[in-house]
Structures are given as C-alpha cells and as structure tokens.
Enzyme design. Structure first.
Site, PDB file in Angstrom:
ATOM      1  CG  LEU A 150      -2.117  -0.935   1.379  1.00  8.88           C
ATOM      2  CD1 LEU A 150      -2.823  -0.718   2.553  1.00  8.88           C
ATOM      3  CD2 LEU A 150      -2.900  -0.931   0.129  1.00  8.88           C
ATOM      4  CG  ASP A 151       0.761   4.462  -3.089  1.00  4.63           C
ATOM      5  OD1 ASP A 151       1.398   3.571  -3.603  1.00  4.63           O
ATOM      6  OD2 ASP A 151      -0.171   4.918  -3.827  1.00  4.63           O
ATOM      7  NE  ARG A 152       5.933   7.983   4.866  1.00  5.16           N
ATOM      8  CZ  ARG A 152       7.196   8.155   5.265  1.00  5.16           C
ATOM      9  NH1 ARG A 152       8.154   8.218   4.113  1.00  5.16           N
ATOM     10  NH2 ARG A 152       7.520   8.207   6.243  1.00  5.16           N
TER      11      ARG A 152
END
Length: 307
Positions: free
Chosen positions: A142-144
């Site tokens: 998952l993106d930050r």
C-alpha cells in the site's frame, strides 16, 4: 510412559521443564499428554507464545512432528517480550500469513529516506521475538499515505504461492476513495494502459496494450457539490492505479497533490483499503478482513450539512 526431567523444580516460577520424546507424535498431542493437568486452550497458548522448543529450536506449529530421542523444553513464566507496534495493528496471524491494518503515513517497506519505521521492519521484529530465525515476506504493498488492510507471508513458499496465483487467490479488494467534486456517474468502469515517466509518475495511455492494462470499477457511496465518497474495486492492481484513474475522470483523490489534487481538507490522502478477501494459500479457507472507513473521510460531508 513419557520420561520427564525438570530443571529448577517448581514450574510456577520462571523455570524450564524438559521432556524426552519416546515415540513419534504431533507436538500439540505430545504436550496435551505431557501436561495433562492443563486445559487444551492453555497448552495451545503456551505453544503459540513461543515458549516451546524442540532440541533448542522454538516451534509454534501445532502439527510439528516429533521423533524419538528429541528433547522438548517449555520455558515457564513470561513468554517472549511483546513488540510494540506503531501505525499498524494485526488483524490475523497464523503459521503462514499476517494480515494487518496500516495507518496512513506508514511505509510498507524501507525507502532511501525511511529505513526503520516501516510495517515490514516492525512485523519482522514481531515474528523474531518468538523465534530469531522467523521472517516475513512482502506480498503486495500500500502507498505510504494509503491506509487499510494488507497481507504479508511468513515464509518464501507462501509468498510465491500468493504472487503466482494472485488473481485467483484474491476474491475481493475494495477501497474507499474521497475525491474532489461531485462525480456525475453513480457507477462506472475505467480502463486504460498505465505507463511510468522517468520521474516515476504514472499516467494513462488510451492505446490498447501501450503499457499495463488497468481496470477500476467504482460506485457512489455519497456526494455533495464539493466531494464524492466512492467504493472502488480493483480488477487489476497496478502502481498508483486508483490515483491515476481518479485524475483521469477529473476527480483527483483529496490530498493527492502528485495527481492533481488542490484540496487537503482531511490532512491525509483520501484513499483507504477497506476490504481484503482471499483464499488461504495453504488451507484453502476463505478469509475476509474489513477496516472501517476513516472518520476523516466523512468529515467534509458532515461539515457541509451544518452550513
């Protein structure tokens, strides 16, 4: 009859009890017979906490096969020290996988700027607190700034099983996206071919097969003239797919400056991985995990109602 030898006497204190295996058996069955004065749940807890070793090696698997002559040791008193987790909580853990809910702002894996405070590093410390040889393996990311449900493997074999059969194993991946403006269509499917610039920015090509095919389905949850809250389902899982597709339809995700957002009323990226459902790679069991919609995503609608 199983031969027992005890070190330091009383098991009510922080001592070790040792058993010598006389005949082949599964570890849980062996412990249930050896610790006949304890309940099944109590014995399973001792095992899962990493207090049991076979020939000096910590083992947590219930069906671990024992052979005659092996030594089974139980460390009484407190189990392994609990690792404090920051920015994530564990939703499910077994011998093969860990499922977590990640907060916005926490990296999945190390970058050039952040090497310590990542989901990967923390979970590695968590599994190694039970056994120094334990490891975890990345399955997806998952993106930050995206929050929500994600999964890790606990051995290389499971990682490869999941990655090689991802589309068949994953039964549902549902996100919630807070986007700018009022989306006109109640539901729609967005299809494009994603490519990446030299500056690592993803963009869509309408030309068939010009890049990686990306398919995103969405439907409206609620909206007003300023914002729309969408349920988004991925048919493919490309890098920044939802973020690019929301930009493509003229409604960038709130807080996503990289892909055209001019508004950050919630102080974070308006993207949340709400549901992950999949077939367990070893048992075949269907597992489903859901993380509630963050309260910040509903705040703009509530504030507009008050006006």
């Amino acid at each position: 009859m199983i031969k027992k030898s005890r070190k330091n006497g009383d098991t009510s204190q922080s001592k070790t009890t040792e058993f010598i295996v006389k005949e082949p058996a599964g570890l849980l069955d062996f412990l249930l017979e050896s610790l006949s004065n304890r309940s099944r749940n109590s014995v399973k807890s001792i095992l899962s906490r990493g207090q049991v070793s076979v020939n000096g090696q910590a083992v947590t698997k219930h069906n671990h096969q024992l052979e005659p002559g092996q030594q089974v040791s139980i460390q009484w008193g407190k189990g392994p020290e609990k690792v404090e987790l920051t920015g994530l909580k564990i939703l499910h853990e077994d011998d093969d996988i860990i499922v977590i809910e990640k907060e916005s702002g926490l990296l999945t894996i190390a970058s050039s700027k952040e090497k310590e405070m990542t989901a990967y590093r923390q979970l590695m410390a968590h599994v190694r607190s039970k056994n120094p040889k334990n490891r975890i393996f990345i399955v997806h990311r998952l993106d930050r700034d995206t929050s929500g449900v994600m999964m890790f493997a606990k051995n290389k074999n499971v990682q490869q099983l999941l990655q090689n059969s991802w589309r068949e194993s994953i039964l549902e991946r549902t996100y919630v996206a807070l986007v700018e403006g009022k989306v006109k269509k109640e539901k729609d499917t967005i299809i494009s071919w994603l490519k990446e610039t030299k500056t690592l920015l993803m963009y869509s090509s309408k030309k068939p097969n010009d890049g990686q095919k990306a398919v995103t389905h969405y439907k409206m949850i609620q909206s007003d003239r300023n914002f729309s809250l969408l349920e988004v389902k991925l048919e493919t899982g490309r890098k920044n797919q939802i973020r690019v597709h929301m930009k493509d339809i003229g409604h960038p995700i709130v807080g996503d400056k990289k892909y055209g957002s001019r508004n950050n009323v919630i102080g974070r990226l308006g993207l949340h991985a709400r549901i992950l459902a999949f077939k367990h790679p070893i048992t075949g069991e269907t597992l489903r995990f859901e993380a509630k919609i963050p309260k910040q995503f509903l705040r703009p609608f509530n504030e507009n109602k008050k006006k």
